[in-house]
Motif scaffolding. Structure first.
Motif, PDB file in Angstrom:
ATOM      1  N   MET A   3      -4.332   6.643 -13.981  1.00 11.44           N
ATOM      2  CA  MET A   3      -5.512   7.040 -13.206  1.00 11.44           C
ATOM      3  C   MET A   3      -5.309   8.425 -12.605  1.00 11.44           C
ATOM      4  N   ALA A   4      -6.305   9.279 -12.776  1.00  9.58           N
ATOM      5  CA  ALA A   4      -6.263  10.594 -12.143  1.00  9.58           C
ATOM      6  C   ALA A   4      -6.187  10.407 -10.637  1.00  9.58           C
ATOM      7  N   ALA A   5      -5.295  11.135 -10.002  1.00  8.90           N
ATOM      8  CA  ALA A   5      -5.182  11.054  -8.540  1.00  8.90           C
ATOM      9  C   ALA A   5      -4.344  12.214  -8.063  1.00  8.90           C
ATOM     10  N   ASP A   6      -4.471  12.512  -6.771  1.00 14.03           N
ATOM     11  CA  ASP A   6      -3.570  13.478  -6.155  1.00 14.03           C
ATOM     12  C   ASP A   6      -3.111  12.891  -4.831  1.00 14.03           C
ATOM     13  N   ALA A   7      -2.482  13.717  -4.021  1.00 13.92           N
ATOM     14  CA  ALA A   7      -1.852  13.194  -2.810  1.00 13.92           C
ATOM     15  C   ALA A   7      -2.860  12.721  -1.769  1.00 13.92           C
ATOM     16  N   GLU A  40       0.843  -1.198   0.000  1.00 11.91           N
ATOM     17  CA  GLU A  40       0.000   0.000   0.000  1.00 11.91           C
ATOM     18  C   GLU A  40       0.874   1.242   0.000  1.00 11.91           C
ATOM     19  N   GLY A  41       0.272   2.337  -0.441  1.00 11.83           N
ATOM     20  CA  GLY A  41       1.035   3.579  -0.504  1.00 11.83           C
ATOM     21  C   GLY A  41       0.135   4.749  -0.832  1.00 11.83           C
ATOM     22  N   GLN A  42       0.757   5.904  -0.900  1.00 14.08           N
ATOM     23  CA  GLN A  42       0.051   7.152  -1.122  1.00 14.08           C
ATOM     24  C   GLN A  42       0.395   7.645  -2.521  1.00 14.08           C
ATOM     25  N   ALA A  43      -0.598   8.085  -3.272  1.00 10.96           N
ATOM     26  CA  ALA A  43      -0.310   8.680  -4.579  1.00 10.96           C
ATOM     27  C   ALA A  43       0.327  10.050  -4.380  1.00 10.96           C
ATOM     28  N   THR A  44       1.030  10.526  -5.389  1.00  9.92           N
ATOM     29  CA  THR A  44       1.549  11.897  -5.348  1.00  9.92           C
ATOM     30  C   THR A  44       0.997  12.681  -6.532  1.00  9.92           C
ATOM     31  N   GLY A  45       0.316  12.024  -7.420  1.00  5.12           N
ATOM     32  CA  GLY A  45      -0.257  12.630  -8.619  1.00  5.12           C
ATOM     33  C   GLY A  45      -0.871  11.482  -9.387  1.00  5.12           C
ATOM     34  N   PRO A  46      -1.121  11.645 -10.685  1.00  2.00           N
ATOM     35  CA  PRO A  46      -1.714  10.554 -11.458  1.00  2.00           C
ATOM     36  C   PRO A  46      -0.957   9.242 -11.240  1.00  2.00           C
ATOM     37  N   VAL A  47      -1.714   8.178 -11.093  1.00  2.00           N
ATOM     38  CA  VAL A  47      -1.139   6.868 -10.789  1.00  2.00           C
ATOM     39  C   VAL A  47      -0.983   6.084 -12.080  1.00  2.00           C
ATOM     40  N   ARG A  48       0.175   5.487 -12.234  1.00  3.59           N
ATOM     41  CA  ARG A  48       0.383   4.613 -13.384  1.00  3.59           C
ATOM     42  C   ARG A  48       0.651   3.205 -12.889  1.00  3.59           C
ATOM     43  N   PHE A  49       0.029   2.232 -13.525  1.00  7.59           N
ATOM     44  CA  PHE A  49       0.120   0.840 -13.070  1.00  7.59           C
ATOM     45  C   PHE A  49       0.201  -0.042 -14.314  1.00  7.59           C
ATOM     46  N   THR A  50       1.317  -0.762 -14.474  1.00  4.42           N
ATOM     47  CA  THR A  50       1.560  -1.549 -15.693  1.00  4.42           C
ATOM     48  C   THR A  50       1.692  -3.026 -15.361  1.00  4.42           C
ATOM     49  N   TRP A  51       1.055  -3.857 -16.172  1.00  2.00           N
ATOM     50  CA  TRP A  51       1.246  -5.300 -16.062  1.00  2.00           C
ATOM     51  C   TRP A  51       1.342  -5.888 -17.450  1.00  2.00           C
ATOM     52  N   MET A  52       1.696  -7.143 -17.527  1.00  2.00           N
ATOM     53  CA  MET A  52       1.689  -7.778 -18.838  1.00  2.00           C
ATOM     54  C   MET A  52       0.836  -9.044 -18.792  1.00  2.00           C
ATOM     55  N   ASN A  53       0.259  -9.341 -19.916  1.00  2.00           N
ATOM     56  CA  ASN A  53      -0.536 -10.550 -20.051  1.00  2.00           C
ATOM     57  C   ASN A  53      -0.122 -11.191 -21.373  1.00  2.00           C
TER      58      ASN A  53
END
Lengths: 730, 730
Positions: free
Chosen positions: B607-611, B585-598
């Motif tokens: 994803m839009a996000a802020d702190a 777990e953690g805190q966003a600092t701005g837009p969140v990027r999350f990458t995976w492969m399939n």
């Protein structure tokens, strides 16, 4: 094949693929002028070859339409790495296309890139992402640099005649000779290693040597940097394979090593036929390719012991090349055509054309003879080996492998006597393989992950016994490299009772490990079962842990387990234990039964045990901060405070489940009990029982007394048998 | 199709499949004397039909060679359950085979089993493993008993003429009439339910009614136990489908319900053509089959919302029957033949013969028109619905579904506005489906598992927002059944911008949820991307949790996460949260990027996000003592203490990874940022940016103001648009 027939066939090989005297002409590496003529004359006649050529043409034509890019090296798996790989592939293909089509645009493309590399190369120092003992210049490791030269020397050879003397001088002076010097002098240690990196380096230097007509480079390549035969290509060939063709690192790296071995053999044969490279060591290259093919799963993946990525399979370029050349050089075994058919591609050269023509003429070739087979390890075949039992040659038949080889160099795992099992064409008792996401920059630059060392290589990651929570050899690579397990017995004569037996005295000082694995068919059982007897002998007391990793959905066990449902402990602190969550644990009360399902079939492990045995369900994934591990599951048997102990189990596939049609049967196993009747100086007796009078007794001679007659008396019953192993059915 | 052409075609249907007056002859249910003649005359002419017949023959011949077994009922998924299922299947097939072959052995087999059942049935009380409100006698639930009678009535009908009056009297008195009475009287509540169980019961009673020529039973089946039209088959047909053919429980149970709907329609048409059952409600049966087919994945599985097992697909017997009958009854749409081809089988009756003949004549039928489509829910089409966007009709194209229907009865999930996403022909953002191992006795007798209620149905198990850690409607079935979401907008006209928008005011009192999902193509991106905007409006402060479950290997995120590596907390205490481990777990600092492969492709959620946003990686599997759950993973965005909030994300497929050829490219996404520009009473504006001038603004009218012109001013920029949604590209 009859050897006289073989000789006859070899006599009639098209001249282009047979040898010629060293020619001052170009091309002279993988292609020859006659060979090119043959390729050109046969265009449009062999669909697989034409398709491969069209694919190459499409790829290179796209490259021709795009700007050239020769970036300053920066990363180990990112853009610059991939771009230089792309460049060497496209240069090699463009050279070939120039020869086949005579279209000058392909030659110009190679020349333009040579020009750019000739400008870049002299400016390079050590690669910024370089690691380990052998960083490269263009690439993070020297290995990739050798691969680059193997490709580019072919491209250079193909367009040699189109270059002006000035151009040749410039590329040779600024690029090709410095790179050969870098590989053979600055990286002399890597060059002279008896290791696939050495094979690649020797091949690179040898190929550019032949291309330039530089006899000194050729001699270094063949005989090592000192040209004394202590290293170099021939020494590699003599040392890296066992007499059976088993490659010391296992099948995944065999694939990789075969590429330079086979490529350079072709080049040597074309330029120096007196070396008789294809005949060397009783045709060791032929043996090596057949052995590598045997060590593949029903899906064509390499059986993943040691560092292995499961994504790789027989369709990889290296195996396509190897199969085509072996087909062409060794009597055209039509069974290789069935492999070529599964590959769906051929090598772009004479042997590939031959295979494509043969497949066009014979679209239903006989199957490759997948079989039960043992491969011995070590240059003299005396360093243990691997045994592989297949229930039948069919792709969905059961396959069980036991590893009792030497360590296998840097990519070896601490997995003495480990097993893996396939059924329905899939992994059922899987080996984890390597922890690496090849070419995936986000995953540690695509390199081996830290968890490869901390988990995947460790003993507890494998389906074998870990003693006292320490990996084999205490995890010491140096010790491991000096030791090997021993074969005891291998027999696949009787389809109802195929069996292999091996032991190890080296992984744990003071502990003798002796594992016997049989594939047993019986009219009372619809599927063959695996009987697994793992005997341990030691004078001191130890903790013995035996996990079986299982693929599929756990269904039930007769052990009263306490699940850890709101927080999960970790199994241990090091040697891979730190990566295992304990999902549930409990105490056995007698033989342990553990059932899971994998797609259409049920599987049950029935394991001898009493109230002193502990059972845990573990899951891979603890202490994995970057989520680099796959969350695979295992059932683990633990026996504490024992010197002598026998783990005995039956793995029984049973029943059928069809989710589409909502039908199922046979969800419960037939085997009811596995019991160790005796374990003495004479041998081990294991009793397996089930309904309908199913009663088997597996008799295994103690490791010291394999040969001759054995007799064992247990509770009034006396068993007599000859040799290492016997199975008595009531 | 032109209706006149259709009428013409119907005119020329072979007489056997068209209706006939009620015949006193047998067979009269699914077969008729003329139909049997047609089947016999066409043997050997339609390979798929012949293969299905040969398979049935092989199955029944095996049964003939084995002893009859009619065990006393005992279990819910074990031997006795499976055996009675096997018996009814074999009886039905044997009856059919008797008609086709006239071989008396098949009739004898049915008779012998009828004899055994006629002895057993009168001795039975309530089933010992019976559960719930409607336990059966032969089976643990009445439902299976109805299915038994649906099959056995066919068998009885087929061999009727071979029985003596005494035999008929015995079977009818001891078995068939008591069972019809049990279903329609003792289980009247189940019989009269507007529910698939009611459909099965009505069909069973109606079929045996027609077989016995018992008009009262037929009337009960058609009109309900009181014969007043308040229940029964026709009422089921009117209430369970929306005008679009959407079945209220979703596609997985549509499959199951279609079997009695279609079977009984055939029987009614054969016996009572004046009912015009196939024309009823603007051909609702036709609509239902097309709608169910549309709601399948590229692999043919039913899109798994509500209780769904992913093993089921269009090859199941029910869909084979439905496709063949719809082909035969509704103008022979050749596109249905492509489905029959994938099914690889046909129904053993006239319609199956027709399909097999058509496929033999036309082995390359046109593709089924898989498309972007919306289905409205509710008998009047006013209870929300589901929207389904497909990038192209190709099997490997992106597919995104949003669910905004009514609850869906007992098998409904608390998943208002949930989405799921497929690409490469596979699940990428999966819906968990049901927690059940159908027919697996070890898993709770094959019934729905406790974790189906405690996890799979809960809101947090779905790709939608959970408010204050409580499921929709507080998990109250009664409340949920009375409510539904609302469609706002659906448009698939523009292939570059397909979009659907829906809202819900019922799941959380005081919270308006409004989700808009678009599939956007752009020349700057190699693949279409999903834009997902989830707006929440409330006057009080809430905790909003939005998980995206992802299939594949996590690669990287820009959030500094703290992984839980030696012990894992559980996310919460109830409403499904108790089943989620917090892996990091953690805190966003701005837009969140999350990458995976399939497998061969990379995927990034930006994803839009802020702190103020928290991010967690969670894994299914906590509080699961029997290991009933699959350990799937999600990235979860949490926004605390908000009334109004907008979650906005882009799901971008990118790049390519080839493990066999060791090639990769495009491992990093193009979209760099997603930002919410505005969220006001007029609407929502979301900005999506990337390199090369990629700048999109998605404009969404507030739920209250969908129609007409809208205007929104943000930081000096003013946006004007018409209607619900607009996309502006710079």
């Amino acid at each position: 094949m009859n050897p006289r027939l073989l000789a006859l066939l070899l006599l009639f090989l098209p001249a282009a693929w047979a040898s010629a005297a060293i020619a001052p002409t170009h091309p002279r590496l993988l292609l020859t002028p006659d060979g090119v003529t043959a390729l050109r004359q046969n265009l449009g006649r062999a669909p697989l070859f034409d398709a491969a050529l069209a694919e190459a043409k499409a790829q290179v034509d796209r490259a021709l339409a795009a700007p050239l890019e020769v970036p300053v090296p920066r990363d180990a798996a990112g853009y610059t790495h991939e771009r230089h790989k792309q460049n060497y592939t496209e240069m090699q293909l463009a050279g070939l296309l120039y020869q086949v089509t005579r279209d000058a645009k392909y030659a110009r493309f190679v020349r333009d890139l040579l020009e750019r590399y000739a400008q870049l190369y002299p400016t390079l120092g050590a690669h910024p992402a370089g690691r380990g003992q052998a960083p490269g210049r263009l690439f993070w490791q020297t290995l990739n640099e050798a691969v680059w030269l193997v490709h580019v020397s072919q491209a250079y050879d193909c367009i040699y005649d189109t270059l002006s003397p000035d151009e040749r001088a410039r590329y040779e002076t600024a690029l090709l000779r410095p790179m050969a010097r870098f590989l053979s002098e600055e990286r002399m240690q890597e060059f002279d290693r008896i290791h696939n990196h050495g094979t690649w380096a020797a091949t690179a230097v040898g190929m550019i040597g032949y291309a330039l007509g530089d006899e000194e480079l050729v001699q270094k390549a063949l005989l090592g940097s000192k040209r004394d035969g202590q290293a170099g290509y021939f020494r590699q060939m003599d040392e890296l394979f066992s007499p059976d063709g088993y490659y010391c690192e296992g099948p995944y790296y065999a694939r990789y090593a075969l590429m330079p071995f086979i490529l350079f053999a072709q080049v040597i044969e074309n330029n120096d036929p007196g070396q008789q490279v294809f005949a060397r060591r009783q045709q060791i290259l032929r043996q090596a390719v057949y052995a590598t093919l045997q060590q593949t799963s029903p899906q064509g993946a390499f059986l993943p012991f040691n560092d292995s990525l499961k994504d790789k399979d027989i369709r990889s370029d290296e195996v396509v090349l190897a199969v085509d050349v072996v087909y062409s050089r060794y009597g055209r075994d039509p069974r290789l055509l069935s492999i070529a058919q599964r590959q769906g591609s051929v090598f772009l050269g004479g042997p590939g054309l031959e295979v494509a023509q043969a497949l066009a003429a014979n679209p239903t070739p006989p199957a490759f003879p997948f079989a039960s087979v043992e491969f011995k390890d070590g240059p003299d075949g005396r360093a243990g080996g691997v045994g592989l039992l297949r229930a039948t040659p069919a792709a969905d038949a059961a396959l069980v492998l036991m590893k009792y080889s030497a360590f296998g160099m840097e990519h070896g795992h601490y997995d003495k006597l480990a097993v893996m099992y396939y059924d329905q064409g899939r992994e059922i008792i899987p080996d984890y393989g390597a922890a690496r996401f090849l070419n995936v920059d986000q995953k540690f630059g695509g390199r081996y992950l830290p968890e490869n060392n901390s988990f995947a290589k460790q003993t507890i990651a494998h389906n074998t016994v870990t003693v006292d929570e320490r990996s084999n050899y205490g995890g010491s690579f140096k010790t491991a490299e000096e030791a090997h397990a021993e074969r005891v017995f291998f027999s696949a004569q009787d389809p109802a009772f195929q069996v292999m037996s091996a032991l190890d005295r080296t992984a744990y000082p003071g502990v003798l490990m002796h594992r016997t694995v049989a594939l047993v068919r019986d009219a009372k059982l619809p599927q063959p079962v695996v009987v697994d007897v793992f005997r341990l002998r030691a004078s001191a007391a130890h903790r013995y842990d035996l996990p079986y990793y299982y693929a599929g959905q756990f269904l039930e066990t007769n052990v009263a387990l306490t699940p850890h449902v709101t927080s999960r402990p970790v199994l241990g602190a090091k040697h891979g234990y730190q990566h295992l969550w304990v999902a549930a644990e409990g105490q056995a009360t007698g033989p342990v039964r553990f059932t899971w399902m994998n797609q259409q079939r049920y599987y049950t492990l029935t394991m001898a045990a009493d109230a002193t045995a502990r059972v845990a369900l573990v899951q891979v994934g603890a202490n994995d901060p970057s989520f680099n591990l796959r969350n695979e599951n295992a059932v683990l048997l633990r026996q504490d405070g024992r010197g002598d102990h026998v783990f005995a189990a039956v793995l029984e596939p049973h029943g059928h489940w069809d989710g589409v049609r909502e039908r199922t049967y046979g969800g419960r196993p037939t085997i009811q009990e596995v019991r160790v009747l005796a374990a003495s100086a004479e041998g081990t007796a294991v009793r397996i029982t089930g309904p309908g009078g199913l009663e088997w007794t597996l008799l295994i001679a103690a490791a010291e007394t394999v040969a001759g007659a054995h007799r064992l008396t247990v509770g009034g019953e006396t068993f007599s048998w000859e040799g290492a192993v016997a199975l008595r059915k009531r």
